[in-house]
Design a protein around this motif. Structure first.
Motif, mmCIF file in Angstrom:
data_model
loop_
_atom_site.group_PDB
_atom_site.id
_atom_site.type_symbol
_atom_site.label_atom_id
_atom_site.label_comp_id
_atom_site.label_asym_id
_atom_site.label_seq_id
_atom_site.Cartn_x
_atom_site.Cartn_y
_atom_site.Cartn_z
ATOM 1 N N UNK A 146 0.832 -1.213 0.000
ATOM 2 C CA UNK A 146 0.000 0.000 0.000
ATOM 3 C C UNK A 146 0.861 1.255 0.000
ATOM 4 N N UNK A 147 1.902 1.254 0.803
ATOM 5 C CA UNK A 147 2.805 2.410 0.868
ATOM 6 C C UNK A 147 3.490 2.646 -0.472
ATOM 7 N N UNK A 148 3.942 1.577 -1.104
ATOM 8 C CA UNK A 148 4.638 1.699 -2.391
ATOM 9 C C UNK A 148 3.695 2.264 -3.456
ATOM 10 N N UNK A 154 1.322 9.380 -5.898
ATOM 11 C CA UNK A 154 1.557 10.792 -5.592
ATOM 12 C C UNK A 154 2.741 11.347 -6.387
ATOM 13 N N UNK A 155 3.722 10.487 -6.665
ATOM 14 C CA UNK A 155 4.867 10.928 -7.468
ATOM 15 C C UNK A 155 4.457 11.171 -8.918
ATOM 16 N N UNK A 164 -3.208 12.147 -15.459
ATOM 17 C CA UNK A 164 -3.609 11.171 -14.442
ATOM 18 C C UNK A 164 -4.992 10.612 -14.766
ATOM 19 N N UNK A 165 -5.904 11.505 -15.133
ATOM 20 C CA UNK A 165 -7.266 11.080 -15.465
ATOM 21 C C UNK A 165 -7.277 10.186 -16.699
ATOM 22 N N UNK A 166 -6.451 10.525 -17.688
ATOM 23 C CA UNK A 166 -6.393 9.717 -18.907
ATOM 24 C C UNK A 166 -5.853 8.320 -18.627
ATOM 25 N N UNK A 167 -4.949 8.226 -17.662
ATOM 26 C CA UNK A 167 -4.349 6.932 -17.334
ATOM 27 C C UNK A 167 -5.305 6.041 -16.559
ATOM 28 N N UNK A 168 -6.033 6.646 -15.625
ATOM 29 C CA UNK A 168 -6.888 5.854 -14.754
ATOM 30 C C UNK A 168 -8.305 5.673 -15.294
ATOM 31 N N UNK A 169 -8.682 6.465 -16.286
ATOM 32 C CA UNK A 169 -10.017 6.340 -16.857
ATOM 33 C C UNK A 169 -10.334 4.946 -17.363
#
Length: 228
Positions: A146-148, A154-155, A164-169
């Protein structure tokens, strides 16, 4: 005010940016609630009813309808709500109260932003030991993973919201499709679970459990994290 019709790519981005949080919150809410509450038939239906109506009242009515309608040039949020309320009060004690309410709301939002990613990722990783062949994963390893993941996420955020949105969409689309399929199959196996939609189960749970039922609400509210 004219609104631009969203393209499919915009919808995909919204899935990754907006709906990712609210799409996982109800799941880890159940885990947390039943860690502290005895899992029985009445408790199950009561808590599911509480979760359902919390999402309807808090997210659909308060956030999606009321808060979104109180906007300035299409912009919303706690600060905008503060400005809207300030326009209805004169300077003095009432204006001060509105200002403090705004600060309080921002504090809650910041707290939610800090705790929600950790809880969401942790609840997802906690499922690994349930997969055949991964039973060897201990609690310490779950925390480490979880930490990793949290540090990597966040990095990665410095690249901007759009990327970020395009990657996780696409990931969230797969996630919601999986939820739909597994949920639909589960409902077919136990169609009576739909009775939990009735608010009578939520009311019955609160009345029969007294103070303990009220305390459960502090856990149930987790299902709405991300709705803001």
């Amino acid at each position: 005010m004219k609104f631009k019709i969203s393209s499919f790519s915009d919808i995909v981005k919204a899935m990754g940016l907006v709906f990712g949080d609210i799409g996982t919150s109800p799941i880890y809410t159940l885990v947390i609630v039943f860690t502290l509450t005895r899992p029985s038939h009445d408790n199950l239906f009561g808590i599911l009813s509480l979760i359902f109506w919390t999402l309807i009242i808090l997210v659909t009515i308060e956030y999606a309808w009321l808060a979104m309608s109180l906007s300035i040039k299409g912009e919303g949020g706690v600060i905008v709500l503060k400005e809207v309320l300030s326009s209805f009060v004169k300077k003095g004690k009432k204006a001060t109260i509105v200002a403090y309410l705004g600060y309080f709301g921002i504090s809650l939002l910041m707290g939610d932003g800090v705790i929600t990613p950790a809880i969401s990722i942790l609840s997802a990783v906690e499922g690994l030991p349930l997969i055949h062949g991964f039973e060897w994963i201990t609690g310490n390893i779950v925390i480490l993973i979880t930490m990793v993941i949290t540090i990597i996420l966040f990095a990665f955020q410095y690249k901007g919201t759009d990327k970020v949105a395009s990657s996780f969409g696409p990931i969230m689309i797969i996630w919601f499709i999986s939820l739909f399929i597994s949920g639909f199959i589960s409902i077919l196996n136990m169609p009576s679970i739909l009775l939990a939609i009735s608010p009578t189960y939520a009311i019955s749970f609160l009345t029969h459990n007294g103070l303990a039922g009220i305390l459960v609400l502090s856990e149930v509210i987790l299902c709405a994290t991300g709705g803001e």
